[in-house]
Design a protein around this motif. Sequence first.
Motif, short mmCIF file in Angstrom:
data_model
loop_
_atom_site.label_atom_id
_atom_site.label_comp_id
_atom_site.label_asym_id
_atom_site.label_seq_id
_atom_site.Cartn_x
_atom_site.Cartn_y
_atom_site.Cartn_z
N ILE A 240 -19.96 -28.51 8.54
CA ILE A 240 -20.34 -29.77 8.86
C ILE A 240 -21.03 -30.03 10.02
CG2 ILE A 240 -19.26 -32.16 9.42
CD1 ILE A 240 -16.53 -31.02 8.34
N SER A 241 -22.59 -29.64 9.85
CA SER A 241 -23.15 -29.36 11.14
C SER A 241 -24.46 -30.31 11.11
CB SER A 241 -23.81 -28.02 11.18
OG SER A 241 -24.46 -27.68 10.08
N THR A 242 -24.81 -30.85 10.04
CA THR A 242 -25.96 -32.00 9.98
C THR A 242 -25.63 -33.01 9.86
OG1 THR A 242 -26.07 -32.13 7.61
CG2 THR A 242 -27.30 -30.17 8.69
N ASN A 243 -26.36 -34.03 10.66
CA ASN A 243 -26.20 -35.41 10.69
C ASN A 243 -25.67 -35.99 9.42
OD1 ASN A 243 -26.48 -35.59 13.29
ND2 ASN A 243 -28.86 -35.92 13.07
N TYR A 244 -26.57 -35.62 8.36
CA TYR A 244 -25.84 -36.37 7.01
C TYR A 244 -24.52 -35.95 6.58
CZ TYR A 244 -30.59 -38.03 5.62
OH TYR A 244 -31.90 -38.70 5.77
N LEU A 245 -24.37 -34.55 6.72
CA LEU A 245 -22.89 -34.00 6.51
C LEU A 245 -21.74 -34.70 7.47
CD1 LEU A 245 -23.45 -30.14 5.64
CD2 LEU A 245 -22.65 -32.16 4.10
N ARG A 246 -22.16 -34.82 8.60
CA ARG A 246 -21.17 -35.46 9.45
C ARG A 246 -20.96 -37.11 9.05
NH1 ARG A 246 -20.28 -33.08 15.27
NH2 ARG A 246 -20.87 -31.16 14.79
N ALA A 247 -21.91 -37.65 8.52
CA ALA A 247 -22.12 -38.98 8.33
C ALA A 247 -21.19 -39.19 6.89
CB ALA A 247 -23.35 -39.64 8.08
N ALA A 248 -21.24 -38.30 6.09
CA ALA A 248 -20.41 -38.31 4.72
C ALA A 248 -19.04 -37.86 5.04
CB ALA A 248 -21.13 -36.89 3.83
N THR A 249 -18.79 -37.05 5.99
CA THR A 249 -17.40 -36.84 6.23
C THR A 249 -16.82 -37.90 6.84
OG1 THR A 249 -17.99 -34.49 6.78
CG2 THR A 249 -15.88 -35.17 7.99
N TYR A 250 -17.49 -38.46 7.93
CA TYR A 250 -16.86 -39.86 8.53
C TYR A 250 -16.74 -40.94 7.53
CZ TYR A 250 -16.77 -38.22 13.37
OH TYR A 250 -16.57 -37.61 14.68
N ALA A 251 -17.81 -41.09 6.81
CA ALA A 251 -17.23 -42.14 5.80
C ALA A 251 -16.40 -41.83 4.74
CB ALA A 251 -18.85 -42.20 4.62
#
Length: 149
Positions: A81-92
């Motif tokens: 979970i290192s990129t902005n897209y993956l972080r956004a998906a994780t938080y979503a």
Amino acid sequence: MSIADEFRTRNFSIYGQWLGILAMILCLALGIANIFTFDPIIIIFCALAIASAFVILFVEVPLLLRICPTSEKFDSFIRKISTNYLRAATYAIMAVVQFLSTIRFNTSLIAAGVFLSLAGLCYLFAAVRGQDFVNSKTLGGQGIAQMVV
């Protein structure tokens, strides 16, 4: 670089990281507070909120991966979970789980869902704008993590 200097960079990943820390505090506090409703479904969502708080802690404070004894599987999962897209998906995903807690009845876990959504939106804005992910130096970003061996 101070916190104020970090906020002046207008990098949405910094905003997402700090909103994530606030969401982590809310998930932990509200998960513990609502667990005393003694409703089985709400208890499950409280446990998920508390688990989300610990995932956020390790995602947002990279220094802890070096300090805390965790398993290799957990470390590799968190490092993915290192990129902005993956972080956004994780938080979503975590926000949707907290919003699903309203299936039974409304609790204050909705506040955790709102802050998780805001953090996810900040990471999404950073990704769409093409901004690189930047760790806050206050939370163990560049410089601090290298001091710990």
